[in-house]
Scaffold this active site. Structure first.
Site, PDB file in Angstrom:
ATOM      1  N   GLY A 163     -13.163  -2.512  -7.153  1.00 51.02           N
ATOM      2  CA  GLY A 163     -14.465  -1.948  -6.827  1.00 51.02           C
ATOM      3  C   GLY A 163     -14.520  -1.120  -5.568  1.00 51.02           C
TER       4      GLY A 163
ATOM      5  N   SER B  60      -7.639   0.347   3.212  1.00 54.02           N
ATOM      6  CA  SER B  60      -8.102  -0.138   1.914  1.00 54.02           C
ATOM      7  C   SER B  60      -9.172  -1.198   2.134  1.00 54.02           C
ATOM      8  CB  SER B  60      -6.923  -0.740   1.139  1.00 54.02           C
ATOM      9  OG  SER B  60      -7.369  -1.430  -0.012  1.00 54.02           O
ATOM     10  N   SER B  61      -9.886  -1.541   1.062  1.00 56.56           N
ATOM     11  CA  SER B  61     -10.850  -2.648   1.092  1.00 56.56           C
ATOM     12  C   SER B  61     -10.395  -3.833   0.255  1.00 56.56           C
ATOM     13  CB  SER B  61     -12.216  -2.175   0.577  1.00 56.56           C
ATOM     14  OG  SER B  61     -12.752  -1.192   1.422  1.00 56.56           O
TER      15      SER B  61
ATOM     16  N   ARG C 217       0.837  -1.193   0.000  1.00 57.11           N
ATOM     17  CA  ARG C 217       0.000   0.000   0.000  1.00 57.11           C
ATOM     18  C   ARG C 217       0.880   1.254   0.000  1.00 57.11           C
ATOM     19  NH1 ARG C 217      -4.957   2.029  -1.292  1.00 57.11           N
ATOM     20  NH2 ARG C 217      -6.162   2.795   0.473  1.00 57.11           N
TER      21      ARG C 217
ATOM     22  N   THR D  32      -9.315   0.087  -9.462  1.00 57.06           N
ATOM     23  CA  THR D  32      -8.473  -1.025  -9.005  1.00 57.06           C
ATOM     24  C   THR D  32      -8.576  -2.177 -10.001  1.00 57.06           C
ATOM     25  OG1 THR D  32      -8.914  -0.373  -6.715  1.00 57.06           O
ATOM     26  CG2 THR D  32      -7.946  -2.520  -7.019  1.00 57.06           C
TER      27      THR D  32
ATOM     28  N   GLU E 106      -6.273   3.935  -7.285  1.00 55.59           N
ATOM     29  CA  GLU E 106      -7.439   4.493  -6.597  1.00 55.59           C
ATOM     30  C   GLU E 106      -8.572   4.822  -7.569  1.00 55.59           C
ATOM     31  OE1 GLU E 106     -10.005   5.480  -3.529  1.00 55.59           O
ATOM     32  OE2 GLU E 106      -8.370   4.099  -3.837  1.00 55.59           O
TER      33      GLU E 106
ATOM     34  N   GLU F  44      -4.262   7.719  -3.867  1.00 53.85           N
ATOM     35  CA  GLU F  44      -4.651   6.829  -2.769  1.00 53.85           C
ATOM     36  C   GLU F  44      -4.843   7.543  -1.439  1.00 53.85           C
ATOM     37  OE1 GLU F  44      -5.592   3.907  -3.140  1.00 53.85           O
ATOM     38  OE2 GLU F  44      -4.612   3.029  -4.885  1.00 53.85           O
TER      39      GLU F  44
END
Length: 581
Positions: free
Chosen positions: A479, A458-459, A95, A392, A412, A431
């Protein structure tokens, strides 16, 4: 600066974009991505004897050419790897990190958050890229080929160009107004001042040169000319003279970029229906949130439930796990993330008792009590979800030895910051807009405030599922915040609803993220299941599409099934090394 070349041709002479196959079955290895050229790049490495890690880096670098608005050299992501030799799952946190000069109030002006769109298209949103270090570290630790060899397919692709398809043209058109305000971006993606036509060939020799330099010197280039160009572009964005746009300067320094370090973390792990589910730990919230939802669902037996009943429980489990994600997840170097508690059976019991089989829990639900309280107690005020971008990209690879990679990476928003590094051929990320710009009066959201060197939440949820200690399934999706629900629903559909993997990927998607309404794809609206859920009290808001899955499944006896989307984001491409029935 060489820039990008769009090669025109008469309509009847234009090449067609490569064919896309959503499902492939065979042996010897597999690759699934959103793009045929990227899938072929991974297969090229597998054919020459490389392993799943080598193929993943090759495919990712190729996506930096053909899907540059979703991921690439200027971004970051999360890499999950199953080693057949060790029978262990490893993960890399690549990240992006905030500059050393960033503070809690860096996205505030006069005490108020700056407009989100202005934050996105700015140098202020650019974090130190983690993708170069992720590729280098993965190859050094687990790969079998050199960085130069892994990047060769992408270098060739950038030099010769790729055929523009409708998805690429549409994404370019959606960003054309802001791309036009940055000369380097316009030169690259708006040849002749307009989005490239479908069927034209788009070349990116600047990116090919960037990859060549990276192949020779590794992440050392971030302490050299490429790193200097990243810093110069972020801190003084090169805006067109006639642009009428507020573009804030960034805070990145040479030390931020050159000193970036990828982090090898323990994966998240939960047991679900006798399977071992591994994913990404914080700074991503993907593994913890999917894992908590699965722990809640395991308290119910799917054979006792109808489709709508199981869907109801899945939506409620998602709602509760999102409440906990929003409240507690952040960079573990800056926050005391209660990960063990969030993934414990006791905590799942505390959360599951909030769920009623015949009523909907009001949203937003409050987070659970991670301090040891029992029963159905809530632990605090709901926190906002944040404004994570919907872009993404994701890929999966496997090889003949049984190694597997599930890799999600990003810049992002679709198009990132909108700022191309002049002469280098790649977009910078935005990001840092994944941070909370401020917290509420109750302190909700404090775990994800900006700080020097911090990684925004983040997811991304690249996931590998083991059965009896061996890989069975690998899955992930782009997504933004819907990544978590996409991965959760694919797992539930495959495991509990007994769908095949292609059926689970194809099924209409829902996304409940602790909101009053559940997002739903058009194919779900009007179904008997939707009507049953509405009678329970669920409400739905229609969205065009959710996610873009790439996945694979081991079928036994050496066979692998690779699966991609048929239509979402223009469809993906799945392939195996040795096709078979």
């Amino acid at each position: 600066m060489l820039g990008t070349t769009a090669v025109p041709a008469a309509a009847e002479e234009r090449p067609r974009p490569p064919d896309r196959d959503p499902v492939a079955v065979g042996r010897g290895g597999a690759v699934s991505t959103v793009d045929p050229d990227a899938t072929e790049a991974g297969l090229r490495i597998l054919r020459s004897g490389g392993n799943a890690v080598d193929a993943a880096v090759a495919a990712a670098a190729a996506l930096g050419v053909t899907e540059p608005y979703s991921g690439g050299f200027g971004g970051g992501g999360y890499f999950v790897y199953y080693s057949a030799r060790d029978r262990q799952v490893y993960t890399l946190d690549g990240r992006e990190t905030a500059p050393a000069a960033m503070r809690e109030d860096s996205f505030l002006e006069n005490g108020e958050p700056i407009p989100f769109a202005e934050a996105v298209t700015s140098g202020l949103s650019v974090g130190a890229p983690g993708t170069p270090a992720t590729w280098e570290h993965a190859l050094e630790e687990w790969g079998t080929v050199s960085l130069r060899r892994a990047l060769r397919p992408a270098i060739d692709l950038a030099d010769r160009g790729f055929v523009v398809d409708e998805t690429f043209r549409r994404q370019t058109a959606d960003n054309a107004e802001r791309f036009a305000d940055f000369p380097a971006t316009a030169d690259l993606f708006l040849p002749g001042g307009a989005p490239p036509e479908v069927g034209t060939v788009l070349r990116n020799p600047d990116l090919a040169d960037t990859y060549r330099e990276f192949a020779r010197h590794g992440t050392g280039v971030l302490a050299g000319g490429i790193g200097a160009d990243i810093v110069r572009t972020a801190t003084a964005p090169p805006v067109a003279e006639d642009a009428d746009r507020t573009v804030r300067p960034g805070l990145l320094s040479a030390e931020d970029v050159a000193g970036y370090e990828v982090v090898e973390r323990d994966p998240t792990h939960v047991e679900y229906r006798g399977l071992d589910v591994y994913s990404m730990a914080p700074s991503s919230s993907g593994g913890s949130t999917v894992g908590e939802a699965l722990n809640i669902l395991e308290r119910y037996q799917p054979e006792d439930l109808g489709p709508a009943e199981l869907q109801h429980l899945t939506l409620e489990a998602s709602k509760l796990s999102y409440a906990d994600r929003n409240a507690y997840i952040g960079d573990p170097a800056y926050s005391d993330v209660p990960l063990e508690t969030l993934l414990s059976e006791d905590f799942a019991a505390q959360r599951a008792c909030r769920i009623s089989p015949d009523a909907v829990l009001p949203a937003p639900a409050a987070p659970g009590d991670v301090t040891g309280g029992g029963g159905c107690l809530d632990g605090g005020t709901p926190a906002e979800e944040g404004a994570e971008g919907p872009s993404t990209t994701h890929l999966v690879t496997a090889d003949r030895w049984g190694n597997v990679v599930s890799y999600t990476f990003s810049i992002e928003q679709t198009g990132g910051s909108g700022i191309v590094v002049p002469g280098r051929g790649f977009l910078l990320n935005n990001e840092l807009t994944d941070f909370e710009f401020e917290v509420s009066e109750t302190g909700a959201g404090a775990a994800n405030l900006p700080a020097p060197g911090k990684r925004p939440r983040s997811s991304m949820a690249p996931t590998i599922v083991l059965e009896d200690g061996r890989p069975w399934l690998a899955v992930g999706s782009p997504g933004g915040a819907t990544i978590i629900t996409t991965v959760l629903h694919v797992l539930v559909d495959r495991i509990d609803r007994d769908m095949t993997l292609p059926e689970a990927v194809e099924a209409p998607r829902l996304s409940q993220r602790n909101a009053a309404a559940t997002q739903a794809e058009p194919a779900f609206i009007g179904t008997p299941e939707q009507k049953e859920l509405s009678e329970l009290g669920h409400t739905f808001s229609e969205v065009p599409e959710i996610g873009a899955v790439a996945a694979l499944e081991f079928l036994g006896r050496g066979r692998i099934q690779a699966v991609a989307e048929t239509e979402r984001r223009g469809g993906g491409h799945a392939a195996v090394l040795v096709p078979g029935r």
